[in-house]
Design a protein around this motif. Structure first.
Motif, PDB file in Angstrom:
ATOM      1  N   ALA A   1       0.750  -0.982   0.051  1.00 17.93           N
ATOM      2  CA  ALA A   1       0.415  -0.333  -0.179  1.00 17.93           C
ATOM      3  C   ALA A   1       0.786   1.169   0.039  1.00 17.93           C
ATOM      4  O   ALA A   1       0.681   2.064  -0.573  1.00 17.93           O
ATOM      5  CB  ALA A   1      -1.249  -0.006   1.586  1.00 17.93           C
ATOM      6  N   LEU A   2       2.303   1.144   0.646  1.00 20.21           N
ATOM      7  CA  LEU A   2       3.131   2.130   1.126  1.00 20.21           C
ATOM      8  C   LEU A   2       3.296   2.499  -0.578  1.00 20.21           C
ATOM      9  O   LEU A   2       3.885   3.977  -1.503  1.00 20.21           O
ATOM     10  CB  LEU A   2       3.921   2.152   1.861  1.00 20.21           C
ATOM     11  CG  LEU A   2       5.192   3.242   2.001  1.00 20.21           C
ATOM     12  CD1 LEU A   2       4.167   4.947   2.651  1.00 20.21           C
ATOM     13  CD2 LEU A   2       6.173   2.808   3.142  1.00 20.21           C
ATOM     14  N   PHE A   3       4.163   1.600  -1.412  1.00 18.72           N
ATOM     15  CA  PHE A   3       4.612   1.507  -1.769  1.00 18.72           C
ATOM     16  C   PHE A   3       4.106   1.849  -3.668  1.00 18.72           C
ATOM     17  O   PHE A   3       3.888   2.413  -4.335  1.00 18.72           O
ATOM     18  CB  PHE A   3       5.484  -0.152  -3.133  1.00 18.72           C
ATOM     19  CG  PHE A   3       5.928   0.169  -4.340  1.00 18.72           C
ATOM     20  CD1 PHE A   3       6.967   0.735  -4.602  1.00 18.72           C
ATOM     21  CD2 PHE A   3       5.473  -0.348  -5.137  1.00 18.72           C
ATOM     22  CE1 PHE A   3       8.024   0.832  -5.623  1.00 18.72           C
ATOM     23  CE2 PHE A   3       5.277   0.315  -6.807  1.00 18.72           C
ATOM     24  CZ  PHE A   3       6.779   0.435  -6.967  1.00 18.72           C
ATOM     25  N   GLY A   4       2.163   1.543  -3.429  1.00 17.74           N
ATOM     26  CA  GLY A   4       1.786   1.741  -4.518  1.00 17.74           C
ATOM     27  C   GLY A   4       1.223   3.707  -4.135  1.00 17.74           C
ATOM     28  O   GLY A   4       1.267   3.909  -5.134  1.00 17.74           O
ATOM     29  N   ALA A   5       0.804   3.758  -3.130  1.00 20.59           N
ATOM     30  CA  ALA A   5       0.859   5.328  -2.778  1.00 20.59           C
ATOM     31  C   ALA A   5       2.109   6.136  -3.311  1.00 20.59           C
ATOM     32  O   ALA A   5       1.628   7.320  -3.975  1.00 20.59           O
ATOM     33  CB  ALA A   5       0.969   5.688  -1.749  1.00 20.59           C
ATOM     34  N   LEU A   6       2.905   5.391  -3.279  1.00 20.38           N
ATOM     35  CA  LEU A   6       3.642   6.608  -3.627  1.00 20.38           C
ATOM     36  C   LEU A   6       4.616   6.558  -4.700  1.00 20.38           C
ATOM     37  O   LEU A   6       4.923   7.514  -5.371  1.00 20.38           O
ATOM     38  CB  LEU A   6       5.331   6.556  -3.021  1.00 20.38           C
ATOM     39  CG  LEU A   6       4.997   6.580  -1.310  1.00 20.38           C
ATOM     40  CD1 LEU A   6       7.167   5.946  -0.416  1.00 20.38           C
ATOM     41  CD2 LEU A   6       5.944   8.026  -1.219  1.00 20.38           C
ATOM     42  N   ALA A   7       4.027   4.980  -5.163  1.00 17.14           N
ATOM     43  CA  ALA A   7       4.383   5.567  -7.060  1.00 17.14           C
ATOM     44  C   ALA A   7       3.074   6.481  -8.008  1.00 17.14           C
ATOM     45  O   ALA A   7       3.491   7.053  -8.787  1.00 17.14           O
ATOM     46  CB  ALA A   7       4.252   3.744  -7.769  1.00 17.14           C
ATOM     47  N   LEU A   8       1.512   6.208  -7.089  1.00 14.95           N
ATOM     48  CA  LEU A   8       0.504   7.363  -7.593  1.00 14.95           C
ATOM     49  C   LEU A   8       1.004   9.047  -7.218  1.00 14.95           C
ATOM     50  O   LEU A   8       1.335   9.211  -8.486  1.00 14.95           O
ATOM     51  CB  LEU A   8      -0.302   7.156  -6.915  1.00 14.95           C
ATOM     52  CG  LEU A   8      -1.025   5.239  -7.400  1.00 14.95           C
ATOM     53  CD1 LEU A   8      -2.392   5.405  -6.310  1.00 14.95           C
ATOM     54  CD2 LEU A   8      -1.463   6.229  -9.066  1.00 14.95           C
ATOM     55  N   HIS A   9       2.127   9.136  -6.634  1.00 14.33           N
ATOM     56  CA  HIS A   9       1.969  10.837  -6.149  1.00 14.33           C
ATOM     57  C   HIS A   9       3.286  10.765  -6.676  1.00 14.33           C
ATOM     58  O   HIS A   9       3.925  12.173  -7.922  1.00 14.33           O
ATOM     59  CB  HIS A   9       2.738  10.591  -4.913  1.00 14.33           C
ATOM     60  CG  HIS A   9       1.561  10.941  -3.992  1.00 14.33           C
ATOM     61  ND1 HIS A   9       0.263  12.133  -3.756  1.00 14.33           N
ATOM     62  CD2 HIS A   9       1.184  10.450  -2.641  1.00 14.33           C
ATOM     63  CE1 HIS A   9      -0.426  11.562  -3.191  1.00 14.33           C
ATOM     64  NE2 HIS A   9      -0.402  10.793  -2.116  1.00 14.33           N
ATOM     65  N   GLY A  10       4.062   9.748  -7.103  1.00 15.23           N
ATOM     66  CA  GLY A  10       5.875  10.055  -8.490  1.00 15.23           C
ATOM     67  C   GLY A  10       5.897  10.186  -9.588  1.00 15.23           C
ATOM     68  O   GLY A  10       5.846  10.712 -10.365  1.00 15.23           O
ATOM     69  N   LEU A  11       4.348   9.753 -10.019  1.00 16.59           N
ATOM     70  CA  LEU A  11       3.390   9.557 -11.536  1.00 16.59           C
ATOM     71  C   LEU A  11       2.642  11.279 -11.231  1.00 16.59           C
ATOM     72  O   LEU A  11       3.198  12.074 -12.833  1.00 16.59           O
ATOM     73  CB  LEU A  11       2.932   8.557 -11.721  1.00 16.59           C
ATOM     74  CG  LEU A  11       3.022   7.037 -11.940  1.00 16.59           C
ATOM     75  CD1 LEU A  11       1.875   5.990 -12.156  1.00 16.59           C
ATOM     76  CD2 LEU A  11       3.887   6.862 -12.950  1.00 16.59           C
TER      77      LEU A  11
END
Length: 575
Positions: free
Chosen positions: A28-38
């Motif tokens: 969940a943490l990686f998914g949230a960070l990935a979306l914010h990165g994109l």
């Protein structure tokens, strides 16, 4: 008895716990960070396109409509990504917050009762209300926003380097200023917020004492003293909040100043580079926009640092609850028999101030002992020691016969409650049905057993399925007391300590209830601490406590004939 504040976790403990809590949900943490990165990457395209647009307009080498449509498309993509990234962050934050609250409740419920009472009401109430609320704000908003800001800063600065490494240098002009103010602010803020929360605990404790003891305060004309206590607590809280506010009045202006310098420096240095053909107009424009765009996440990061300090202080106080050690050391031994014995017991709430001194008492199995004496003599303290709530400073309180006896503080809590239980005049009615409130004492109890327990206390309140407690049908103080006694009947311990457990009933009803309980609890050992001397009249033996000592012990008739302190109490009560 002075309050002992509950422990506070160290900064290292807070950081370690926050790291463990965050990494419990790596996907969940990686998914949230990935979306914010994109989302951050999508936002970086617009400044680059604007730079090329400025360059192209001058050279007439660009299609304005095409660039405009591209900018609009990336803005829309960024908006969609931000929406889903924020949703993912919110879900993760709520999940982490729920786990943290559950763990805190577990810590609170595991607290030794003796430690809770020594800490006072205010400290624990403040931690479960103000500190939990502050931490909720931190977890819901400050932590996700900080992570977003870090990701955005990293990608934006990376894009700035790609535009031109030399053009990235001017934006670093504010770093020494920011580093200096944060080094000055952070340690002071952490200590200040800890003091702020502690003063709120003191203020809550003082107000709770004033409200709970309103009648006593009025009777003893102590209103002026309580007003001064509240005024002093408010003054202390005001002073600490003024201190933390003073820190922010230094931090925020410095931060605002540091935002202006990088943009101005980038324009000046970029213009000089362009004049000397070291950078194109597109590069200078894009670099300036990136620096301007960098201000948003940096400002977010720095502004939320204050909330993180407050949340860190609150988390330290919540974690500190778990640092309270156990108040008993089970040794695995089992007592033989149910004889309760106190041998040369001394007890002090503060070092050097014993409230019980040299207590020797052997309870005969099945007897009813009344404990009487003047207010403040140590009766309730003795009751707590006989119930195993507290352990003596010196001497011992044991259960069992001479061959196999075990100190109460060396029994596991579940085993202890099978031997002895305490009921005081302070009761809590939990939100739920009346039946729910009863079966917590014995989860496997049948309706027949529950009905018998209610009958034993002359229950005259609502039916079993009626919702009581907060928001439910209110119970009178007398009914709440009957409910507590019914729980005791269901729990069925061998020894009962009743600390003025019928004080909220009128004298006639109290005496009738005590006789009904005596019939139901036949064969059980009962220690009744009472100010109504008819309880002593009906008891097998009476113990008179004065100045922390048992000065008389015997039957009602023997003590009357001895014409000592008990006879004087009986005579004054009869008038």
């Amino acid at each position: 008895m002075s309050a002992e504040t509950l422990p506070v976790a160290t900064p290292a403990q807070v950081r370690a716990y926050a790291r463990r809590l965050t990494l419990r949900h790596p996907r969940a943490l990686f998914g949230a960070l990935a979306l914010h990165g994109l989302a951050a990457v999508a936002g970086l395209v617009t400044p680059r396109l604007l730079g090329e647009l400025v360059e192209g307009v001058r050279d007439h080498s660009v299609d304005i409509d095409t660039v405009g449509l591209a900018i609009a498309a990336f803005v829309i993509v960024q908006s969609v990504l931000i929406r889903y990234a924020s949703l993912a962050s919110a879900r993760l934050g709520e999940r982490v917050l729920a786990e943290l609250r559950e763990e805190f409740v577990d810590r609170v419920l595991a607290l030794p009762l003796s430690r809770v009472e020594r800490a006072g009401t205010g400290d624990l109430v403040t931690r479960t209300s103000r500190d939990v609320d502050a931490l909720a704000t931190t977890v819901r908003y400050a932590v996700p926003e900080t992570l977003i800001a870090i990701v955005a800063c990293a990608f934006t600065f990376g894009a700035l380097l790609l535009v031109g490494p030399l053009l990235a240098l001017p934006c670093l002009v504010a770093l020494p200023l920011l580093w200096g103010v944060m080094r000055w602010y952070l340690p002071r803020a952490h200590a200040g917020y800890l003091r702020e929360n502690a003063t709120w605990a003191d203020m809550t404790d003082g107000m709770a004492e004033t409200v709970n003891g309103a009648r006593t305060i009025e009777a003893l004309r102590l209103a002026g003293r309580r007003h001064r206590r509240v005024d002093d607590d408010i003054a202390a809280a005001y002073a600490v909040e003024r201190y933390t506010l003073g820190l922010r009045t230094v931090l925020y202006p410095v931060i605002e100043m540091s935002f202006v310098l990088p943009v101005a420096a980038t324009l000046l240095v970029g213009g000089w580079f362009h004049m000397h053909d070291m950078a194109s107009l597109a590069q200078v424009t894009a670099a300036t926009l990136y620096v301007q765009q960098l201000i948003g996440p940096v400002e977010m990061l720095l502004m939320w640092l204050d909330e993180l300090q407050l949340g860190g202080a609150s988390l330290a106080r919540l974690l500190g609850v778990g640092d309270v050690g156990p108040d008993r050391s089970p040794n695995g031994r089992r007592p033989a028999g149910e004889t309760l014995t106190a041998r040369d017991v001394h007890y002090a709430y503060r070092d050097g101030h014993d409230v019980l001194q040299g207590i020797d008492l052997a309870l005969r199995p099945g007897e009813r002992l009344a404990v009487v004496g003047p207010s403040g003599a140590g009766k309730s303290t003795l009751g707590r020691l006989l119930a195993g709530i507290d352990g003596p400073r010196a001497g011992s309180v044991t259960v069992g016969d001479e061959v196999a006896h075990v100190p109460l503080v060396e029994l596991p809590l579940d085993d202890l409650r099978g031997h002895v239980a305490l009921v005081t005049q302070e009761h809590h009615v939990f939100r739920g049905t009346l039946r729910d409130n009863l079966v917590m004492a014995r989860p496997d109890a049948t309706d027949q057993q529950i009905t018998a327990a209610l009958a034993a206390v002359d229950w005259d309140g609502p039916e079993l399925q009626t919702v009581v407690g907060s928001g439910g049908e209110p119970l009178s103080p007398a009914q709440a007391q009957q409910l507590a006694l019914a729980r005791l009947v269901l729990a069925d311990p061998h020894t009962l300590v009743l600390d003025e457990a019928t004080s909220l009933l009128d004298p006639r009803a109290a005496r009738h209830l005590e006789r009904s309980l005596a019939a139901v609890l036949e064969g059980r050992t009962v220690v009744a601490i009472a100010h109504r001397l008819h309880t002593a009249h009906d008891a097998d033996r009476v113990a008179v406590v004065e100045n922390g000592r048992i000065t008389e012990l015997g039957t009602h008739h023997d003590l009357i004939e001895a014409n000592g302190p008990y006879a004087a109490l009986w005579s004054s009560w009869q008038r």
